[in-house]
Design a protein around this motif. Structure first.
Motif, PDB file in Angstrom:
ATOM      1  N   MET A 109       0.825  -1.198   0.000  1.00  0.00           N
ATOM      2  CA  MET A 109       0.000   0.000   0.000  1.00  0.00           C
ATOM      3  C   MET A 109       0.864   1.253   0.000  1.00  0.00           C
ATOM      4  SD  MET A 109      -3.119   0.247  -0.202  1.00  0.00           S
ATOM      5  CE  MET A 109      -4.178  -1.035  -0.695  1.00  0.00           C
ATOM      6  N   SER A 110       0.308   2.275  -0.550  1.00  0.00           N
ATOM      7  CA  SER A 110       0.958   3.568  -0.572  1.00  0.00           C
ATOM      8  C   SER A 110       0.299   4.482   0.431  1.00  0.00           C
ATOM      9  CB  SER A 110       0.846   4.172  -1.980  1.00  0.00           C
ATOM     10  OG  SER A 110       0.897   5.556  -1.935  1.00  0.00           O
ATOM     11  N   SER A 111       0.977   5.571   0.762  1.00  0.00           N
ATOM     12  CA  SER A 111       0.411   6.535   1.687  1.00  0.00           C
ATOM     13  C   SER A 111      -0.621   7.430   1.029  1.00  0.00           C
ATOM     14  CB  SER A 111       1.533   7.399   2.268  1.00  0.00           C
ATOM     15  OG  SER A 111       2.265   8.026   1.254  1.00  0.00           O
ATOM     16  N   GLU A 112      -0.827   7.309  -0.276  1.00  0.00           N
ATOM     17  CA  GLU A 112      -1.808   8.140  -0.946  1.00  0.00           C
ATOM     18  C   GLU A 112      -3.215   7.703  -0.573  1.00  0.00           C
ATOM     19  OE1 GLU A 112      -1.194   8.944  -5.030  1.00  0.00           O
ATOM     20  OE2 GLU A 112       0.930   8.580  -4.925  1.00  0.00           O
ATOM     21  N   GLY A 113      -4.170   8.649  -0.643  1.00  0.00           N
ATOM     22  CA  GLY A 113      -5.551   8.308  -0.348  1.00  0.00           C
ATOM     23  C   GLY A 113      -5.730   7.977   1.124  1.00  0.00           C
ATOM     24  N   ASP A 114      -6.798   7.226   1.413  1.00  0.00           N
ATOM     25  CA  ASP A 114      -7.067   6.871   2.810  1.00  0.00           C
ATOM     26  C   ASP A 114      -6.924   5.369   2.994  1.00  0.00           C
ATOM     27  OD1 ASP A 114      -9.294   5.913   1.524  1.00  0.00           O
ATOM     28  OD2 ASP A 114     -10.725   6.673   2.988  1.00  0.00           O
ATOM     29  N   GLY A 115      -5.938   4.785   2.353  1.00  0.00           N
ATOM     30  CA  GLY A 115      -5.768   3.338   2.367  1.00  0.00           C
ATOM     31  C   GLY A 115      -5.681   2.750   3.760  1.00  0.00           C
ATOM     32  N   THR A 116      -4.904   3.384   4.645  1.00  0.00           N
ATOM     33  CA  THR A 116      -4.737   2.796   5.972  1.00  0.00           C
ATOM     34  C   THR A 116      -6.039   2.837   6.757  1.00  0.00           C
ATOM     35  OG1 THR A 116      -3.941   4.934   6.797  1.00  0.00           O
ATOM     36  CG2 THR A 116      -2.290   3.330   6.121  1.00  0.00           C
ATOM     37  N   THR A 117      -6.826   3.906   6.601  1.00  0.00           N
ATOM     38  CA  THR A 117      -8.113   3.983   7.287  1.00  0.00           C
ATOM     39  C   THR A 117      -9.087   2.968   6.724  1.00  0.00           C
ATOM     40  OG1 THR A 117      -7.786   6.341   7.706  1.00  0.00           O
ATOM     41  CG2 THR A 117     -10.045   5.509   7.849  1.00  0.00           C
ATOM     42  N   THR A 169       8.963 -11.703   0.497  1.00  0.00           N
ATOM     43  CA  THR A 169       8.895 -10.566   1.417  1.00  0.00           C
ATOM     44  C   THR A 169       7.713  -9.709   1.001  1.00  0.00           C
ATOM     45  OG1 THR A 169      11.257 -10.502   1.891  1.00  0.00           O
ATOM     46  CG2 THR A 169      10.027  -8.468   2.234  1.00  0.00           C
ATOM     47  N   GLY A 170       6.813  -9.437   1.948  1.00  0.00           N
ATOM     48  CA  GLY A 170       5.674  -8.583   1.676  1.00  0.00           C
ATOM     49  C   GLY A 170       5.856  -7.213   2.295  1.00  0.00           C
ATOM     50  N   ILE A 171       5.264  -6.217   1.650  1.00  0.00           N
ATOM     51  CA  ILE A 171       5.270  -4.868   2.207  1.00  0.00           C
ATOM     52  C   ILE A 171       3.851  -4.317   2.140  1.00  0.00           C
ATOM     53  CG2 ILE A 171       5.946  -3.822  -0.010  1.00  0.00           C
ATOM     54  CD1 ILE A 171       7.443  -1.682   1.669  1.00  0.00           C
ATOM     55  N   ASP A 172       3.410  -3.707   3.247  1.00  0.00           N
ATOM     56  CA  ASP A 172       2.072  -3.135   3.308  1.00  0.00           C
ATOM     57  C   ASP A 172       2.101  -1.927   4.234  1.00  0.00           C
ATOM     58  OD1 ASP A 172      -0.881  -4.395   2.468  1.00  0.00           O
ATOM     59  OD2 ASP A 172      -0.947  -2.904   4.066  1.00  0.00           O
ATOM     60  N   LEU A 173       1.268  -0.942   3.921  1.00  0.00           N
ATOM     61  CA  LEU A 173       1.258   0.294   4.702  1.00  0.00           C
ATOM     62  C   LEU A 173       0.446   0.165   5.992  1.00  0.00           C
ATOM     63  CD1 LEU A 173       2.276   3.278   4.456  1.00  0.00           C
ATOM     64  CD2 LEU A 173       0.044   3.827   3.495  1.00  0.00           C
ATOM     65  N   ALA A 178       8.308 -13.090   5.118  1.00  0.00           N
ATOM     66  CA  ALA A 178       8.475 -11.975   6.053  1.00  0.00           C
ATOM     67  C   ALA A 178       7.647 -10.789   5.569  1.00  0.00           C
ATOM     68  CB  ALA A 178       9.941 -11.587   6.164  1.00  0.00           C
ATOM     69  N   PHE A 179       7.326  -9.882   6.486  1.00  0.00           N
ATOM     70  CA  PHE A 179       6.497  -8.734   6.151  1.00  0.00           C
ATOM     71  C   PHE A 179       7.089  -7.465   6.750  1.00  0.00           C
ATOM     72  CE2 PHE A 179       3.823 -12.489   6.161  1.00  0.00           C
ATOM     73  CZ  PHE A 179       3.195 -12.380   4.926  1.00  0.00           C
ATOM     74  N   ASP A 180       7.164  -6.419   5.922  1.00  0.00           N
ATOM     75  CA  ASP A 180       7.609  -5.106   6.360  1.00  0.00           C
ATOM     76  C   ASP A 180       6.451  -4.125   6.233  1.00  0.00           C
ATOM     77  OD1 ASP A 180      10.315  -5.636   6.965  1.00  0.00           O
ATOM     78  OD2 ASP A 180      10.821  -5.596   4.840  1.00  0.00           O
ATOM     79  N   CYS A 181       6.317  -3.247   7.210  1.00  0.00           N
ATOM     80  CA  CYS A 181       5.330  -2.176   7.128  1.00  0.00           C
ATOM     81  C   CYS A 181       5.999  -0.976   6.473  1.00  0.00           C
ATOM     82  CB  CYS A 181       4.828  -1.812   8.526  1.00  0.00           C
ATOM     83  SG  CYS A 181       3.431  -0.678   8.519  1.00  0.00           S
ATOM     84  N   GLY A 182       5.508  -0.563   5.318  1.00  0.00           N
ATOM     85  CA  GLY A 182       6.151   0.529   4.609  1.00  0.00           C
ATOM     86  C   GLY A 182       5.357   0.984   3.402  1.00  0.00           C
ATOM     87  N   ASP A 183       5.882   2.017   2.753  1.00  0.00           N
ATOM     88  CA  ASP A 183       5.226   2.685   1.636  1.00  0.00           C
ATOM     89  C   ASP A 183       5.710   2.104   0.312  1.00  0.00           C
ATOM     90  OD1 ASP A 183       4.208   4.519  -0.221  1.00  0.00           O
ATOM     91  OD2 ASP A 183       4.609   6.245   1.048  1.00  0.00           O
ATOM     92  N   ALA A 184       4.776   1.727  -0.549  1.00  0.00           N
ATOM     93  CA  ALA A 184       5.132   1.166  -1.848  1.00  0.00           C
ATOM     94  C   ALA A 184       5.820   2.177  -2.754  1.00  0.00           C
ATOM     95  CB  ALA A 184       3.880   0.633  -2.549  1.00  0.00           C
ATOM     96  N   LEU A 185       5.705   3.473  -2.437  1.00  0.00           N
ATOM     97  CA  LEU A 185       6.358   4.501  -3.249  1.00  0.00           C
ATOM     98  C   LEU A 185       7.762   4.829  -2.760  1.00  0.00           C
ATOM     99  CD1 LEU A 185       3.424   7.000  -3.906  1.00  0.00           C
ATOM    100  CD2 LEU A 185       4.061   4.920  -5.142  1.00  0.00           C
ATOM    101  N   ALA A 186       8.166   4.263  -1.636  1.00  0.00           N
ATOM    102  CA  ALA A 186       9.518   4.475  -1.099  1.00  0.00           C
ATOM    103  C   ALA A 186       9.882   3.238  -0.288  1.00  0.00           C
ATOM    104  CB  ALA A 186       9.567   5.733  -0.241  1.00  0.00           C
TER     105      ALA A 186
END
Length: 278
Positions: free
Chosen positions: A1-9, A90-94, A116-124
């Motif tokens: 996920m990216s930090s754009e929009g309201d994805g985390t909410t 390795t997965g990444i999700d915001l 494994a999973f990292d919490c982070g921004d797909a744009l960085a």
């Protein structure tokens, strides 16, 4: 996920307590059968595990490979591919809640050595250049406005010649989508692109687009089968939307079904490859 929009909410509605105690393992039960049992809840694509298994047909993965899952959610596809191909993922999700659940389920399945999973921004993304042998992203780009940056960042972390598989919902010719949907509560967090725009963005980022096809027929057939099961008093085969989105799930699924039928939404799958000269 990216930090754009309201994805985390929007996606953060998942309740950890509802998925943290699955019946994993058990005498005579293989890891693969447990992964299949969990698939009703941990594969967020419209057709659930069926769609994930179909996507595997586009991948060229083996035990020596390290794959990247962009927008990994609670980790169903990552665990499935690791089990099927014997590879590392390795997965990444915001969304922190998703990463927490994903790690918990992975521990229960004894897959921590390969998933494994990292919490982070797909744009960085917090990964070095040329780190991965392949990557995939499933139902993620609809929440990202800057498609060029998204695909360029994926390009950066892939090795030259590595493949990228995408399964996304594209904008169809039927007009504006009705909200809420499973990926956005309203239009402010939804950034659908047409299939042609998606291919252009990938090429601009340095990918060769090898294959693109839509899965409209499969999606409509799956929806019809699911509705028939509910009408018979059975549980639907895919319950992730209900788990994650709670009270808006029914309306979100109805809007998606109507969007598919009216050609407002087009599900697509893409196989691309980072040019070996990059």
């Amino acid at each position: 996920m990216s930090s754009e929009g309201d994805g985390t909410t929007h996606y953060g509605r998942v309740a950890f307590s509802r998925v943290s105690r699955p019946r994993c393992g058990g005498r005579g039960r293989s890891r693969s059968s447990t992964i299949e049992a969990l698939a009703h809840y941990d594969h967020s694509m419209a057709a659930g595990l069926e769609a994930t298994a179909e996507l595997a047909g586009l991948m060229r993965a083996g035990p020596a490979d390290h794959l990247l899952d962009i927008g990994s959610g609670i980790g169903g596809p990552a665990r499935y591919f690791a089990d099927r191909f014997g590879c590392r993922v390795t997965g990444i999700d915001l969304t922190p809640e998703f990463c927490e659940v994903a790690r918990h389920l992975t521990r229960l399945l004894d897959l921590e050595g390969r998933v494994a999973f990292d919490c982070g921004d797909a744009l960085a993304m917090p990964f070095a250049d040329a780190s991965f042998d392949g990557a995939y992203s499933m139902n993620v780009s609809m929440n990202i406005a800057d498609k060029g940056r998204f695909y360029s960042e994926i390009h950066r972390v892939l090795k030259p010649g590595a493949w990228l598989v995408l399964s996304e919902l594209a904008q169809g010719a039927g007009g504006a989508v009705d909200y809420p949907t499973p990926w956005a509560a309203d239009a402010s967090a939804s950034f659908l692109a047409t299939p042609e725009e998606t291919c252009h963005s990938l090429r601009e980022a340095g990918f060769d687009v090898i294959e693109l096809h839509d899965t409209v027929t499969q999606a409509l057939e799956f929806g019809a089968r699911s509705r028939a099961m509910v009408a018979r008093g059975e549980k639907p085969p895919h319950r992730a939307v209900m788990l994650i989105h709670g009270e808006i799930a029914k309306q979100a699924m109805a809007n998606t079904a109507r969007g598919l039928a009216q050609n407002k939404i087009v599900p697509i799958e893409i196989l691309a490859r980072k040019t070996s000269r990059a």
